[in-house]
Design a protein around this motif. Structure first.
Motif, short mmCIF file in Angstrom:
data_model
loop_
_atom_site.label_atom_id
_atom_site.label_comp_id
_atom_site.label_asym_id
_atom_site.label_seq_id
_atom_site.Cartn_x
_atom_site.Cartn_y
_atom_site.Cartn_z
N MET A 62 10.27 6.69 -1.80
CA MET A 62 9.25 6.37 -2.80
C MET A 62 7.87 6.68 -2.25
O MET A 62 7.12 5.79 -1.86
CB MET A 62 9.34 4.89 -3.18
CG MET A 62 10.65 4.46 -3.74
SD MET A 62 10.60 2.70 -4.13
CE MET A 62 12.33 2.40 -4.42
N PRO A 63 7.51 7.96 -2.19
CA PRO A 63 6.24 8.34 -1.56
C PRO A 63 5.04 7.73 -2.28
O PRO A 63 5.00 7.68 -3.51
CB PRO A 63 6.23 9.87 -1.65
CG PRO A 63 7.23 10.22 -2.67
CD PRO A 63 8.22 9.11 -2.74
N GLY A 64 4.08 7.26 -1.47
CA GLY A 64 2.84 6.74 -2.02
C GLY A 64 2.92 5.33 -2.58
O GLY A 64 1.92 4.82 -3.07
N ARG A 65 4.08 4.69 -2.48
CA ARG A 65 4.22 3.34 -3.03
C ARG A 65 3.90 2.30 -1.97
O ARG A 65 4.20 2.46 -0.79
CB ARG A 65 5.64 3.07 -3.53
CG ARG A 65 6.21 4.00 -4.60
CD ARG A 65 5.25 4.31 -5.72
NE ARG A 65 5.85 4.78 -6.93
CZ ARG A 65 6.35 5.99 -7.15
NH1 ARG A 65 6.35 6.88 -6.18
NH2 ARG A 65 6.85 6.32 -8.32
N SER A 66 3.31 1.20 -2.41
CA SER A 66 3.05 0.08 -1.50
C SER A 66 4.36 -0.69 -1.30
O SER A 66 5.35 -0.46 -2.01
CB SER A 66 2.00 -0.85 -2.11
OG SER A 66 2.54 -1.51 -3.26
N LEU A 67 4.33 -1.61 -0.37
CA LEU A 67 5.49 -2.45 -0.12
C LEU A 67 5.88 -3.21 -1.39
O LEU A 67 7.06 -3.28 -1.75
CB LEU A 67 5.19 -3.43 1.02
CG LEU A 67 6.29 -4.39 1.41
CD1 LEU A 67 7.52 -3.64 1.91
CD2 LEU A 67 5.79 -5.36 2.47
N GLU A 68 4.91 -3.77 -2.08
CA GLU A 68 5.17 -4.52 -3.30
C GLU A 68 5.77 -3.63 -4.38
O GLU A 68 6.73 -4.01 -5.06
CB GLU A 68 3.88 -5.18 -3.82
CG GLU A 68 3.32 -6.26 -2.91
CD GLU A 68 2.54 -5.70 -1.70
OE1 GLU A 68 2.17 -4.50 -1.71
OE2 GLU A 68 2.35 -6.46 -0.74
N GLU A 69 5.21 -2.43 -4.56
CA GLU A 69 5.74 -1.49 -5.56
C GLU A 69 7.15 -1.07 -5.21
O GLU A 69 8.02 -0.98 -6.09
CB GLU A 69 4.84 -0.25 -5.65
CG GLU A 69 3.50 -0.51 -6.27
CD GLU A 69 2.58 0.70 -6.14
OE1 GLU A 69 1.89 1.01 -7.14
OE2 GLU A 69 2.54 1.32 -5.05
N ALA A 70 7.42 -0.81 -3.94
CA ALA A 70 8.75 -0.38 -3.51
C ALA A 70 9.78 -1.48 -3.79
O ALA A 70 10.89 -1.20 -4.26
CB ALA A 70 8.76 -0.02 -2.03
#
Length: 164
Positions: A62-70
């Protein structure tokens, strides 16, 4: 054997059926992830890509995603795959790796986060020299220290130098 007891013999047919079922579930997950990512031009799954899957795990880049988004996207993927398969198949998001190195099949290492609120990652390694028992303990410790430096400082040159 004593008392007439026999060791149970493995049933290859049962093992094969389980493996085939796991393979079908994995394929459903991969197809679903790819289809949805390609359909959602500006959606949350756009750019996500399944990079590895076997019957008991699925790795999604999941490139460019934050920990929360992932974590949020991983939970969505797990729920969608679970809904697309018959019971008792349940896909569960176990952890997000940030960063992660996927070396080969069943060999990976990374900093694992089991929840989006976790502040300190867990060093998690599978199948590599840091966890294998057939290697020299000093070599395992040295590799783990260098990987730790690489993950924390994200500078490959620092990891290449000798560890204090």
């Amino acid at each position: 054997s004593a008392g007439g007891c026999r060791r149970p013999r493995p049933l290859a047919e049962v093992a094969d059926a389980g493996g085939q079922g796991g393979g079908a579930t994995r394929e459903t997950a991969v197809e679903m992830g790819m289809k949805r990512a390609s359909e959602e031009i500006n959606g949350r799954w756009t750019g996500c890509r399944v990079v590895y899957g076997d019957p008991d795990s699925l790795f999604v880049h999941m490139p460019g995603r934050s920990l929360e988004e992932a974590h949020a996207i991983g939970a969505e993927i797990a729920a969608a795959v679970t809904a697309a398969n018959p019971p008792p198949v349940v896909l569960k998001l176990e952890k997000v790796y940030l960063p992660c190195m996927l070396i080969t099949k069943k060999r990976y290492v990374g900093h694992a986060f089991e929840s989006p609120n976790q502040l300190v990652p867990i060093f998690d390694a599978k199948g590599i020299e840091t966890v294998r028992r057939d290697n020299c303990p000093a070599g395992s410790k040295l590799l783990r220290a260098r990987l730790g430096l690489l993950f924390v400082r994200t500078d490959p040159r620092l990891a290449q130098r000798s560890v204090p």
